[in-house]
Structures are given as structure tokens and as C-alpha cells.
Design a protein around this motif. Structure first.
Motif, mmCIF file in Angstrom:
data_model
loop_
_atom_site.group_PDB
_atom_site.id
_atom_site.type_symbol
_atom_site.label_atom_id
_atom_site.label_comp_id
_atom_site.label_asym_id
_atom_site.label_seq_id
_atom_site.Cartn_x
_atom_site.Cartn_y
_atom_site.Cartn_z
ATOM 1 N N UNK A 4 -37.017 19.517 15.124
ATOM 2 C CA UNK A 4 -35.772 19.915 15.778
ATOM 3 C C UNK A 4 -35.967 19.830 17.283
ATOM 4 N N UNK A 5 -35.060 19.106 17.916
ATOM 5 C CA UNK A 5 -35.046 18.933 19.364
ATOM 6 C C UNK A 5 -33.744 19.508 19.892
ATOM 7 N N UNK A 6 -33.696 19.770 21.193
ATOM 8 C CA UNK A 6 -32.476 20.328 21.780
ATOM 9 C C UNK A 6 -32.190 19.661 23.123
ATOM 10 N N UNK A 7 -30.895 19.664 23.469
ATOM 11 C CA UNK A 7 -30.456 19.092 24.735
ATOM 12 C C UNK A 7 -29.186 19.787 25.196
ATOM 13 N N UNK A 8 -29.006 19.829 26.500
ATOM 14 C CA UNK A 8 -27.753 20.334 27.061
ATOM 15 C C UNK A 8 -26.674 19.256 27.062
ATOM 16 N N UNK A 9 -27.079 18.002 26.828
ATOM 17 C CA UNK A 9 -26.100 16.915 26.775
ATOM 18 C C UNK A 9 -25.211 17.078 25.546
ATOM 19 N N UNK A 10 -23.980 16.631 25.651
ATOM 20 C CA UNK A 10 -23.066 16.632 24.507
ATOM 21 C C UNK A 10 -23.409 15.451 23.596
ATOM 22 N N UNK A 11 -22.890 15.493 22.390
ATOM 23 C CA UNK A 11 -23.234 14.501 21.359
ATOM 24 C C UNK A 11 -22.999 13.065 21.809
ATOM 25 N N UNK A 23 -30.108 19.086 18.484
ATOM 26 C CA UNK A 23 -29.035 20.048 18.703
ATOM 27 C C UNK A 23 -28.429 19.756 20.072
ATOM 28 N N UNK A 24 -27.153 19.391 20.078
ATOM 29 C CA UNK A 24 -26.460 18.991 21.303
ATOM 30 C C UNK A 24 -25.737 20.156 21.961
ATOM 31 N N UNK A 25 -25.378 19.954 23.213
ATOM 32 C CA UNK A 25 -24.501 20.875 23.919
ATOM 33 C C UNK A 25 -25.113 22.212 24.298
ATOM 34 N N UNK A 26 -26.429 22.304 24.280
ATOM 35 C CA UNK A 26 -27.076 23.548 24.679
ATOM 36 C C UNK A 26 -26.890 24.702 23.716
ATOM 37 N N UNK A 27 -26.536 24.396 22.466
ATOM 38 C CA UNK A 27 -26.335 25.453 21.460
ATOM 39 C C UNK A 27 -27.630 26.231 21.255
ATOM 40 N N UNK A 79 -32.042 9.742 13.646
ATOM 41 C CA UNK A 79 -32.017 10.869 14.573
ATOM 42 C C UNK A 79 -30.618 11.454 14.407
ATOM 43 N N UNK A 80 -30.541 12.663 13.860
ATOM 44 C CA UNK A 80 -29.255 13.288 13.554
ATOM 45 C C UNK A 80 -28.860 14.204 14.707
ATOM 46 N N UNK A 81 -27.735 13.890 15.339
ATOM 47 C CA UNK A 81 -27.195 14.690 16.432
ATOM 48 C C UNK A 81 -26.120 15.608 15.876
ATOM 49 N N UNK A 82 -26.238 16.899 16.173
ATOM 50 C CA UNK A 82 -25.268 17.883 15.690
ATOM 51 C C UNK A 82 -25.172 19.050 16.664
ATOM 52 N N UNK A 83 -24.091 19.790 16.574
ATOM 53 C CA UNK A 83 -23.973 21.044 17.326
ATOM 54 C C UNK A 83 -24.167 22.234 16.383
ATOM 55 N N UNK A 84 -24.373 21.941 15.106
ATOM 56 C CA UNK A 84 -24.617 22.992 14.109
ATOM 57 C C UNK A 84 -25.982 23.620 14.327
ATOM 58 N N UNK A 85 -26.056 24.929 14.121
ATOM 59 C CA UNK A 85 -27.342 25.622 14.188
ATOM 60 C C UNK A 85 -27.537 26.495 12.954
ATOM 61 N N UNK A 86 -26.767 26.220 11.931
ATOM 62 C CA UNK A 86 -26.869 26.964 10.674
ATOM 63 C C UNK A 86 -28.160 26.578 9.954
ATOM 64 N N UNK A 87 -28.732 27.509 9.235
ATOM 65 C CA UNK A 87 -29.990 27.310 8.517
ATOM 66 C C UNK A 87 -29.948 26.073 7.600
ATOM 67 N N UNK A 127 -25.209 7.808 23.327
ATOM 68 C CA UNK A 127 -25.210 6.672 24.253
ATOM 69 C C UNK A 127 -26.609 6.415 24.778
ATOM 70 N N UNK A 128 -27.289 7.478 25.197
ATOM 71 C CA UNK A 128 -28.645 7.339 25.725
ATOM 72 C C UNK A 128 -29.622 6.896 24.630
ATOM 73 N N UNK A 129 -29.447 7.404 23.420
ATOM 74 C CA UNK A 129 -30.280 6.952 22.309
ATOM 75 C C UNK A 129 -30.081 5.463 22.047
ATOM 76 N N UNK A 130 -28.832 5.036 22.084
ATOM 77 C CA UNK A 130 -28.527 3.600 21.905
ATOM 78 C C UNK A 130 -29.270 2.770 22.946
ATOM 79 N N UNK A 131 -29.282 3.248 24.169
ATOM 80 C CA UNK A 131 -29.935 2.513 25.256
ATOM 81 C C UNK A 131 -31.455 2.408 25.048
ATOM 82 N N UNK A 132 -32.087 3.454 24.566
ATOM 83 C CA UNK A 132 -33.552 3.437 24.439
ATOM 84 C C UNK A 132 -34.037 2.860 23.099
ATOM 85 N N UNK A 133 -33.174 2.847 22.081
ATOM 86 C CA UNK A 133 -33.571 2.267 20.812
ATOM 87 C C UNK A 133 -33.357 0.766 20.832
#
Length: 108
Positions: free
Chosen positions: A90-97, A69-73, A45-53, A102-108
Motif C-alpha cells: 500500500x502506497x499513498x499520495x496527496x495527488x488525486x487519482x 491511496x490517492x488524495x491524501x486519504x 497498480x490500483x489507484x483508489x480513494x477507498x481506505x476500507x479494510x 497520468x504520471x504513472x502512464x508517463x513512467x510506465x
């Protein structure tokens, strides 16, 4: 854990419908695409703030389970369309990376 389960566990926003049945094996955080290309593994699961093609191409090349996509980008429709064509989730979240990881670590 499957991508679809992660969406439900962390209340993520699905920007694409592709790849929801993919299995997540670990997490990778990175924004510099050249480094992501060499470090992100199959099933990550790749977490990034990039939104480039090019994030779609990198995820496809590395066979990442999904991009989060982190940080609500904001994501353009053209990126979503390309991801659907390449069957990249592609998934999105308002949470920062950090919080996402941390939450992914907890659920995996």
C-alpha cells in the motif's frame, strides 16, 4: 517497473514494506470494490480513494501489484497491519487519482 521504483519515481509514501519487488504491468483506477474485483488485473497498480479494510482482500484476490491511496486519504493502522499480513503493498499520495494515473502512464 517494480513497485519500489514507482515509489521513488513519483515520491509516493510507503505504508507497507510488502511487495516492493512486484512488477507493475498496468494501472487501474476504481473505488467501487465489486467493479474493481472484475476489472483490476494481475500486476495492476490500483489507484483508489477507498481506505476500507476490504481493499486489501480485493487486491489480494486480483493479485494487484500495489494499492495507491490517492488524495491524501488517511489510512488506519489496522489496514496497514492487514496488508502486511497479506503481503499487499500500500502506497499513498496527496495527488488525486487522475494526476497519479497520468504520471504513472508517463513512467510506465
Amino acid at each position: 517497473m517494480k513497485v519500489e521504483n514507482l515509489v521513488n519515481e513519483l515520491n509516493l509514501v510507503k505504508l507497507t514494506e510488502a511487495g516492493m519487488d512486484r512488477e507493475i504491468s498496468d494501472v487501474y483506477i476504481g473505488d467501487l470494490l465489486s467493479i474493481v474485483m472484475s476489472k483490476c488485473r494481475e500486476g495492476s497498480a490500483w489507484i483508489t480513494s477507498q481506505t476500507h479494510m476490504n481493499i486489501v482482500s480485493v487486491a489480494d484476490l486480483n493479485d494487484a501489484a500495489c494499492i495507491i491511496i490517492a488524495g491524501g486519504a488517511q489510512v488506519e493502522d489496522s489496514l496497514i497491519q492487514k496488508a502486511e499480513e497479506c503481503e499487499v503493498s500500500i502506497l499513498a499520495s496527496n495527488m488525486e487519482s487522475y494526476e497519479l494515473a497520468w504520471k504513472l502512464h508517463e513512467v510506465l
